[in-house]
Scaffold this motif. Sequence first.
Motif, PDB file in Angstrom:
ATOM      1  N   HIS A   4     -10.326   7.811  -2.439  1.00 16.56           N
ATOM      2  CA  HIS A   4      -9.209   8.678  -2.070  1.00 16.56           C
ATOM      3  C   HIS A   4      -7.918   7.862  -2.102  1.00 16.56           C
ATOM      4  CE1 HIS A   4     -11.871  11.939  -0.843  1.00 16.56           C
ATOM      5  NE2 HIS A   4     -12.590  11.051  -0.151  1.00 16.56           N
ATOM      6  N   ILE A   5      -6.841   8.463  -2.603  1.00 13.99           N
ATOM      7  CA  ILE A   5      -5.556   7.771  -2.663  1.00 13.99           C
ATOM      8  C   ILE A   5      -5.039   7.548  -1.247  1.00 13.99           C
ATOM      9  CG2 ILE A   5      -3.181   7.894  -3.476  1.00 13.99           C
ATOM     10  CD1 ILE A   5      -4.171   9.616  -5.801  1.00 13.99           C
ATOM     11  N   MET A   6      -4.779   6.295  -0.884  1.00 13.01           N
ATOM     12  CA  MET A   6      -4.465   5.966   0.494  1.00 13.01           C
ATOM     13  C   MET A   6      -3.168   6.583   0.980  1.00 13.01           C
ATOM     14  SD  MET A   6      -5.836   2.123   1.246  1.00 13.01           S
ATOM     15  CE  MET A   6      -5.537   2.408   2.994  1.00 13.01           C
ATOM     16  N   ILE A  47      -8.182  -0.745  -6.769  1.00 11.64           N
ATOM     17  CA  ILE A  47      -6.847  -0.553  -7.314  1.00 11.64           C
ATOM     18  C   ILE A  47      -6.966   0.032  -8.711  1.00 11.64           C
ATOM     19  CG2 ILE A  47      -4.607  -1.605  -7.774  1.00 11.64           C
ATOM     20  CD1 ILE A  47      -5.508  -1.982  -4.920  1.00 11.64           C
ATOM     21  N   GLN A  48      -6.253   1.113  -8.970  1.00 10.47           N
ATOM     22  CA  GLN A  48      -6.180   1.700 -10.305  1.00 10.47           C
ATOM     23  C   GLN A  48      -4.821   1.400 -10.914  1.00 10.47           C
ATOM     24  OE1 GLN A  48      -7.054   5.897 -10.227  1.00 10.47           O
ATOM     25  NE2 GLN A  48      -9.265   5.581 -10.046  1.00 10.47           N
ATOM     26  N   TYR A  49      -4.823   1.031 -12.184  1.00  8.76           N
ATOM     27  CA  TYR A  49      -3.591   0.733 -12.901  1.00  8.76           C
ATOM     28  C   TYR A  49      -3.118   2.014 -13.588  1.00  8.76           C
ATOM     29  CZ  TYR A  49      -0.431  -1.714 -16.150  1.00  8.76           C
ATOM     30  OH  TYR A  49       0.659  -2.133 -16.864  1.00  8.76           O
ATOM     31  N   LYS A  50      -1.971   2.517 -13.178  1.00  5.61           N
ATOM     32  CA  LYS A  50      -1.424   3.759 -13.711  1.00  5.61           C
ATOM     33  C   LYS A  50      -0.376   3.448 -14.769  1.00  5.61           C
ATOM     34  CE  LYS A  50       0.827   8.081 -12.316  1.00  5.61           C
ATOM     35  NZ  LYS A  50       1.429   8.825 -11.180  1.00  5.61           N
ATOM     36  N   MET A  51      -0.719   3.714 -16.044  1.00  2.02           N
ATOM     37  CA  MET A  51       0.162   3.395 -17.167  1.00  2.02           C
ATOM     38  C   MET A  51       0.832   4.658 -17.695  1.00  2.02           C
ATOM     39  SD  MET A  51      -2.273   0.737 -19.264  1.00  2.02           S
ATOM     40  CE  MET A  51      -3.492   2.029 -19.535  1.00  2.02           C
ATOM     41  N   GLN A  52       1.946   4.468 -18.392  1.00  3.44           N
ATOM     42  CA  GLN A  52       2.666   5.591 -18.978  1.00  3.44           C
ATOM     43  C   GLN A  52       2.154   5.958 -20.371  1.00  3.44           C
ATOM     44  OE1 GLN A  52       6.841   4.569 -18.817  1.00  3.44           O
ATOM     45  NE2 GLN A  52       7.033   5.486 -16.804  1.00  3.44           N
ATOM     46  N   VAL A  82       0.819  -1.208   0.000  1.00  2.00           N
ATOM     47  CA  VAL A  82       0.000   0.000   0.000  1.00  2.00           C
ATOM     48  C   VAL A  82       0.851   1.255   0.000  1.00  2.00           C
ATOM     49  CG1 VAL A  82      -1.832   1.248   1.197  1.00  2.00           C
ATOM     50  CG2 VAL A  82      -1.804  -1.248   1.250  1.00  2.00           C
ATOM     51  N   CYS A  83       1.854   1.314   0.882  1.00  2.00           N
ATOM     52  CA  CYS A  83       2.568   2.581   1.072  1.00  2.00           C
ATOM     53  C   CYS A  83       4.038   2.525   0.666  1.00  2.00           C
ATOM     54  CB  CYS A  83       2.438   3.043   2.519  1.00  2.00           C
ATOM     55  SG  CYS A  83       2.928   1.818   3.742  1.00  2.00           S
ATOM     56  N   GLY A  84       4.475   1.422   0.060  1.00  2.00           N
ATOM     57  CA  GLY A  84       5.865   1.305  -0.357  1.00  2.00           C
ATOM     58  C   GLY A  84       6.097   1.825  -1.768  1.00  2.00           C
ATOM     59  N   GLN A  85       7.237   1.460  -2.330  1.00  2.00           N
ATOM     60  CA  GLN A  85       7.619   1.909  -3.663  1.00  2.00           C
ATOM     61  C   GLN A  85       6.830   1.166  -4.753  1.00  2.00           C
ATOM     62  OE1 GLN A  85       9.833   4.485  -4.295  1.00  2.00           O
ATOM     63  NE2 GLN A  85       9.605   4.743  -2.068  1.00  2.00           N
ATOM     64  N   PRO A  86       6.692   1.780  -5.948  1.00  2.00           N
ATOM     65  CA  PRO A  86       5.956   1.113  -7.043  1.00  2.00           C
ATOM     66  C   PRO A  86       6.482  -0.283  -7.364  1.00  2.00           C
ATOM     67  CG  PRO A  86       6.336   3.411  -7.584  1.00  2.00           C
ATOM     68  CD  PRO A  86       7.092   3.153  -6.308  1.00  2.00           C
ATOM     69  N   ALA A  87       7.796  -0.496  -7.234  1.00  2.00           N
ATOM     70  CA  ALA A  87       8.365  -1.814  -7.546  1.00  2.00           C
ATOM     71  C   ALA A  87       7.769  -2.904  -6.670  1.00  2.00           C
ATOM     72  CB  ALA A  87       9.881  -1.781  -7.389  1.00  2.00           C
ATOM     73  N   CYS A 136       6.235  -0.611 -19.500  1.00  2.00           N
ATOM     74  CA  CYS A 136       5.332  -1.077 -18.446  1.00  2.00           C
ATOM     75  C   CYS A 136       6.070  -1.608 -17.226  1.00  2.00           C
ATOM     76  CB  CYS A 136       4.357  -2.120 -18.992  1.00  2.00           C
ATOM     77  SG  CYS A 136       5.113  -3.636 -19.549  1.00  2.00           S
ATOM     78  N   HIS A 137       7.410  -1.694 -17.281  1.00  2.00           N
ATOM     79  CA  HIS A 137       8.176  -2.050 -16.089  1.00  2.00           C
ATOM     80  C   HIS A 137       8.225  -0.893 -15.099  1.00  2.00           C
ATOM     81  CE1 HIS A 137      10.946  -0.025 -18.787  1.00  2.00           C
ATOM     82  NE2 HIS A 137      11.757   0.219 -17.777  1.00  2.00           N
ATOM     83  N   LEU A 138       7.695   0.274 -15.492  1.00  4.09           N
ATOM     84  CA  LEU A 138       7.639   1.441 -14.612  1.00  4.09           C
ATOM     85  C   LEU A 138       6.208   1.827 -14.254  1.00  4.09           C
ATOM     86  CD1 LEU A 138      10.388   3.599 -16.368  1.00  4.09           C
ATOM     87  CD2 LEU A 138      10.625   2.260 -14.266  1.00  4.09           C
ATOM     88  N   ASP A 139       5.228   1.045 -14.688  1.00  2.00           N
ATOM     89  CA  ASP A 139       3.833   1.332 -14.345  1.00  2.00           C
ATOM     90  C   ASP A 139       3.604   1.141 -12.845  1.00  2.00           C
ATOM     91  OD1 ASP A 139       3.346   1.876 -16.977  1.00  2.00           O
ATOM     92  OD2 ASP A 139       2.341  -0.025 -17.409  1.00  2.00           O
ATOM     93  N   ASP A 140       2.514   1.681 -12.340  1.00  5.23           N
ATOM     94  CA  ASP A 140       2.225   1.607 -10.914  1.00  5.23           C
ATOM     95  C   ASP A 140       0.766   1.223 -10.696  1.00  5.23           C
ATOM     96  OD1 ASP A 140       2.539   1.740  -8.185  1.00  5.23           O
ATOM     97  OD2 ASP A 140       2.831   3.911  -8.080  1.00  5.23           O
ATOM     98  N   TYR A 141       0.474   0.803  -9.481  1.00  5.19           N
ATOM     99  CA  TYR A 141      -0.878   0.471  -9.046  1.00  5.19           C
ATOM    100  C   TYR A 141      -1.224   1.393  -7.881  1.00  5.19           C
ATOM    101  CZ  TYR A 141      -0.156  -3.836 -11.713  1.00  5.19           C
ATOM    102  OH  TYR A 141       0.107  -4.744 -12.714  1.00  5.19           O
ATOM    103  N   ILE A 142      -2.314   2.127  -7.998  1.00  5.40           N
ATOM    104  CA  ILE A 142      -2.702   3.111  -7.000  1.00  5.40           C
ATOM    105  C   ILE A 142      -3.827   2.547  -6.141  1.00  5.40           C
ATOM    106  CG2 ILE A 142      -3.431   5.487  -6.592  1.00  5.40           C
ATOM    107  CD1 ILE A 142      -0.741   5.173  -8.053  1.00  5.40           C
TER     108      ILE A 142
END
Length: 353
Positions: free
Chosen positions: A262-264, A216-221, A124-129, A250-256
Motif C-alpha cells: 500500500h502506498i504509505m 520502493i517503486q521507481y516511477k518513471m515518465q 517518505v511523505c515529502g516532495q519528490p525532490a 528523469c529529473h522529475l521521476d519519483d520513488y514511491i
Amino acid sequence: MIDEFRILNWRSFLRTRFVFERKNLLVGPNGSGKSNLLEALGFLGILRSFRTGRLNELVNQQCDMFALRGSWQDSSHRVTQLECSVDRSGKRTLLVNGHAESSGRDFIQHFYPVVFAPEDMEIVCGQPAVRRKFFDMIACQLDDGYINVLHDYQKALKLRNLLLKSTSGNRARLEVYEGLLAFAGADLTLRRRRWLEKFNQVLAVLTPAAPEQLQIQYKMQCDGTAEGFLEQFARNRAREIEKRTTLSGCHLDDYIMLRGNHIMRNFASNGQNRLAALHCKLASALLLMQNRGAENLVALVDDVTGELDESNRRKFYELLKPAGQSFFTFTQKPDEKFFNEAKLFDFQNMTSA
C-alpha cells in the motif's frame, strides 16, 4: 575513522578542535551545537549539508567563510588530511594532504557518512525532490560512475532550460541538448534501477513481516530508454517552448514508498513514516558497508532513537555496530550498555571525557 577534526567559523563554532574515537557520544541540551557538529562531519564526507542547500547558512554569522579539516585513518592506518573551505559567495577550496583537489567527485571517495536525523521523515511523505536527492546521494556513494552521469545530465538540462528561456527556442539547438539528456537519462535510469533492486533486497531483510514489509517503486515518465526520452522531448517540445522550461525527463521521476503493498502517503501514521524513513537510512548504511567496507562507514545519528521501543532500539544499535565510526547525540546520557565504551562529549560545557 576521523581522528582529529577542526572547525573554523561553522554555524555556532568559531574555532574548535575535537579528537574522536570509534564510538562517540554527544550529550547536551537542545541548541548546544550537537547537530551542527554532525552536519560538519557529514559535509566533509559528501560536500553537502543534510539540513540546507544554502552554503552561506553554514558560515558563522560573524564571518565570511568556514573551513573544516579532518584526519581520516583507513583500515591500513594510513592517514589522509582532508580540508574544505567555502566563502559566502560559494567559492570552494578542497585540499587532500595539502594539495589542491579540483574535483569534488574525487574528494568524497575517502569515507561514506550516513546521517540519521528527524528530517528523514520527508523521504517518505515529502516532495519528490527530497526522495530524488536521497536516492541520488546513495547512488553516488555506491556507484563511482553515477555522479559523472548525473553531472552530465544536470549540465545538459541547465543549458536546455537557458535556451528555452532566452529565445523562442532554436529547434536544432534544442535537439542537441535533448540528445545529451536522452543518453545521460537512459544511463541514470539503468543505474537507478540496478541500485534500487539491491536497496529493496536489504529493505526486505529489515522488514520481513508481510504486513509491514517496505518496498520502493521507481516511477518513471517513460520507458527509460534513450529512444523513449527522445520521443518524449519531441512530443512535449512545443509546450516546453511555451512554458520556457523542461517539463519531462528523469529529473522529475519519483520513488514511491509501499508498506505491505500500500502506498504509505495514503494511509501511514507519523510513527510508521518515521520508522520507514529510519529503515531507508539503515538500508543505505548496510549497502555501503557491503559495497564499500564497514570500516569506511561513518554513522551520524542525530537523536532519532528516542521514539523507538526497546526491541527496535537494540536492533538499530546492533545493525550499526560494525560501522567504522559512529556518533550519537542525546539530550541526556543514555544508560544502554552499547555506549559504555563510547567517548563522551559534554556539550553543556563543551568539554570531552
